[in-house]
Design a protein around this motif. Structure first.
Motif, PDB file in Angstrom:
ATOM      1  N   VAL A 154       0.891  -1.203   0.314  1.00 21.37           N
ATOM      2  CA  VAL A 154       0.130  -0.274   0.520  1.00 21.37           C
ATOM      3  C   VAL A 154       1.005   1.589  -0.120  1.00 21.37           C
ATOM      4  N   GLU A 155       1.414   1.499   0.821  1.00 23.01           N
ATOM      5  CA  GLU A 155       2.665   2.510   0.790  1.00 23.01           C
ATOM      6  C   GLU A 155       3.708   2.364  -0.142  1.00 23.01           C
ATOM      7  N   ASP A 156       4.019   1.778  -0.870  1.00 21.81           N
ATOM      8  CA  ASP A 156       4.207   2.037  -2.519  1.00 21.81           C
ATOM      9  C   ASP A 156       3.845   2.104  -3.508  1.00 21.81           C
ATOM     10  N   ALA A 157       2.671   1.438  -4.008  1.00 21.54           N
ATOM     11  CA  ALA A 157       1.326   2.447  -4.639  1.00 21.54           C
ATOM     12  C   ALA A 157       1.094   3.958  -3.892  1.00 21.54           C
ATOM     13  N   ILE A 158       1.240   4.027  -3.116  1.00 23.17           N
ATOM     14  CA  ILE A 158       1.004   5.863  -2.882  1.00 23.17           C
ATOM     15  C   ILE A 158       2.021   6.448  -3.220  1.00 23.17           C
ATOM     16  N   GLU A 159       3.359   6.102  -2.721  1.00 26.19           N
ATOM     17  CA  GLU A 159       4.425   6.945  -2.895  1.00 26.19           C
ATOM     18  C   GLU A 159       4.688   6.735  -4.628  1.00 26.19           C
ATOM     19  N   ALA A 160       4.215   5.651  -5.140  1.00 27.14           N
ATOM     20  CA  ALA A 160       4.049   6.269  -6.618  1.00 27.14           C
ATOM     21  C   ALA A 160       3.463   6.531  -7.530  1.00 27.14           C
ATOM     22  N   ILE A 161       1.761   6.685  -6.761  1.00 26.77           N
ATOM     23  CA  ILE A 161       1.006   8.288  -7.241  1.00 26.77           C
ATOM     24  C   ILE A 161       1.154   9.172  -7.362  1.00 26.77           C
ATOM     25  N   MET A 162       2.079   9.819  -5.573  1.00 30.27           N
ATOM     26  CA  MET A 162       2.549  11.347  -5.653  1.00 30.27           C
ATOM     27  C   MET A 162       3.645  11.193  -6.329  1.00 30.27           C
ATOM     28  N   ALA A 163       4.006  10.699  -7.024  1.00 29.70           N
ATOM     29  CA  ALA A 163       5.273  11.280  -7.855  1.00 29.70           C
ATOM     30  C   ALA A 163       5.364  11.029  -9.455  1.00 29.70           C
ATOM     31  N   GLY A 164       3.817  10.983  -9.872  1.00 30.49           N
ATOM     32  CA  GLY A 164       3.562  10.675 -10.493  1.00 30.49           C
ATOM     33  C   GLY A 164       3.803   9.357 -11.583  1.00 30.49           C
ATOM     34  N   ASN A 165       3.678   8.629 -11.259  1.00 29.33           N
ATOM     35  CA  ASN A 165       4.161   7.082 -11.883  1.00 29.33           C
ATOM     36  C   ASN A 165       2.940   6.207 -11.216  1.00 29.33           C
ATOM     37  N   LYS A 166       3.169   5.054 -12.181  1.00 31.14           N
ATOM     38  CA  LYS A 166       2.083   3.759 -11.928  1.00 31.14           C
ATOM     39  C   LYS A 166       2.713   2.893 -10.791  1.00 31.14           C
ATOM     40  N   PRO A 167       2.283   2.205  -9.238  1.00 31.67           N
ATOM     41  CA  PRO A 167       2.920   1.444  -9.181  1.00 31.67           C
ATOM     42  C   PRO A 167       3.115  -0.413 -10.003  1.00 31.67           C
ATOM     43  N   THR A 168       4.481  -0.177  -9.001  1.00 31.92           N
ATOM     44  CA  THR A 168       4.423  -1.847  -9.973  1.00 31.92           C
ATOM     45  C   THR A 168       4.174  -3.340 -10.117  1.00 31.92           C
ATOM     46  N   VAL A 169       3.986  -2.788  -8.062  1.00 30.69           N
ATOM     47  CA  VAL A 169       2.541  -4.228  -8.476  1.00 30.69           C
ATOM     48  C   VAL A 169       1.431  -2.810  -8.116  1.00 30.69           C
ATOM     49  N   THR A 170       0.801  -3.741  -8.534  1.00 25.30           N
ATOM     50  CA  THR A 170      -0.887  -3.609  -8.611  1.00 25.30           C
ATOM     51  C   THR A 170      -1.881  -4.402  -7.978  1.00 25.30           C
ATOM     52  N   LYS A 171      -1.504  -5.256  -7.925  1.00 25.40           N
ATOM     53  CA  LYS A 171      -2.563  -6.749  -7.265  1.00 25.40           C
ATOM     54  C   LYS A 171      -1.878  -7.660  -5.978  1.00 25.40           C
ATOM     55  N   THR A 172      -2.020  -7.520  -5.541  1.00 27.69           N
ATOM     56  CA  THR A 172      -2.133  -8.850  -4.245  1.00 27.69           C
ATOM     57  C   THR A 172      -2.792  -9.607  -3.878  1.00 27.69           C
ATOM     58  N   LYS A 173      -2.413 -11.051  -3.420  1.00 30.38           N
ATOM     59  CA  LYS A 173      -3.425 -11.973  -2.743  1.00 30.38           C
ATOM     60  C   LYS A 173      -4.101 -11.057  -1.545  1.00 30.38           C
ATOM     61  N   ALA A 174      -5.019 -10.835  -1.256  1.00 23.11           N
ATOM     62  CA  ALA A 174      -6.184 -10.520  -0.249  1.00 23.11           C
ATOM     63  C   ALA A 174      -6.017 -11.468   0.864  1.00 23.11           C
ATOM     64  N   VAL A 175      -5.419 -11.252   1.929  1.00 23.93           N
ATOM     65  CA  VAL A 175      -5.009 -12.227   3.034  1.00 23.93           C
ATOM     66  C   VAL A 175      -6.074 -12.114   4.461  1.00 23.93           C
TER      67      VAL A 175
END
Length: 217
Positions: free
Chosen positions: A174-195
């Motif tokens: 989640v943090e990685d996705a938010i940081e990517a969005i704030m930097a104007g990029n797409k998240p590197t990992v877009t899907k993981t298994k919800a456990v």
């Protein structure tokens, strides 16, 4: 954080995590526009994403609950996410999707007690009638959906890769996705298994949990 809640008041409104790129069935997929909703917070007032949208850069949507052991283990991490990112424009908006007749510990009154006892710092909304979680395609508690400013889904899945030990986390999805969005990029990992625990529905409503293909098996 105080600034965000001021805006809200103004509107009155582990770990085996397997990456999977299949579509999330009848729910949302990466790149989809997330539907808005109007749900009741523990203060008794109703809130919608559209009311908050002009003041934010995106949302950390967390389908979670009071009773699931996985959800309980992630409570502090949700609080930390909100504390870290709310003032940066990405507040946590938590939604309890469970049917309280099936799981009494997830009733609205129980939500209020949990919110107070755990000193939660984010919106905690009740999906009364279970109308919202099927639209998103949530199947677990917790199950995360990260939205950008345009309400476009950028990430779906787990918070991180270690339920049991926050200090042993290696991948902060989640943090990685938010940081990517704030930097104007797409998240590197877009899907993981919800456990987590399965969302609780009455037997007659099992169709709400049916998926053609899901990342949350």
């Amino acid at each position: 954080m105080k600034k965000l809640f001021g805006l809200i008041a103004l509107f009155a409104v582990s770990a085996a995590f397997v990456l999977n790129t299949s579509a999330p069935g009848e729910g949302l997929d990466i790149g989809d526009k997330a539907p808005d909703f109007k749900l009741k917070h523990i203060d008794g007032k109703y809130y919608s994403l559209s009311q908050l949208q002009p003041q934010v850069k995106g949302f950390i949507i967390a389908f979670t609950c009071n009773t699931c052991p996985y959800a309980v283990k992630y409570e502090e991490r949700l609080k930390s996410l909100h504390a870290k990112y709310a003032d940066k424009g990405f507040p946590v908006v938590a939604i309890n999707p469970n049917d309280p007749e099936v799981k009494p510990g997830d009733s609205f009154n129980a939500m209020k007690e949990t919110y107070s006892n755990k000193e939660m710092n984010f919106l905690y909304l009740f999906d009364e009638g279970q109308k919202v979680f099927p639209q998103y395609g949530a199947t677990k508690t917790p199950h995360m959906f990260i939205l950008d400013k345009s309400m476009t889904v950028q990430y779906i899945g787990a918070i991180d890769d270690n339920v049991e030990n926050a200090k042993a986390v290696k991948n902060t999805y989640v943090e990685d996705a938010i940081e990517a969005i704030m930097a104007g990029n797409k998240p590197t990992v877009t899907k993981t298994k919800a456990v987590g625990c399965s969302i609780k529905v009455k037997p007659v409503n099992r169709h709400l949990l049916k998926k053609k293909a899901s990342v949350s098996n």
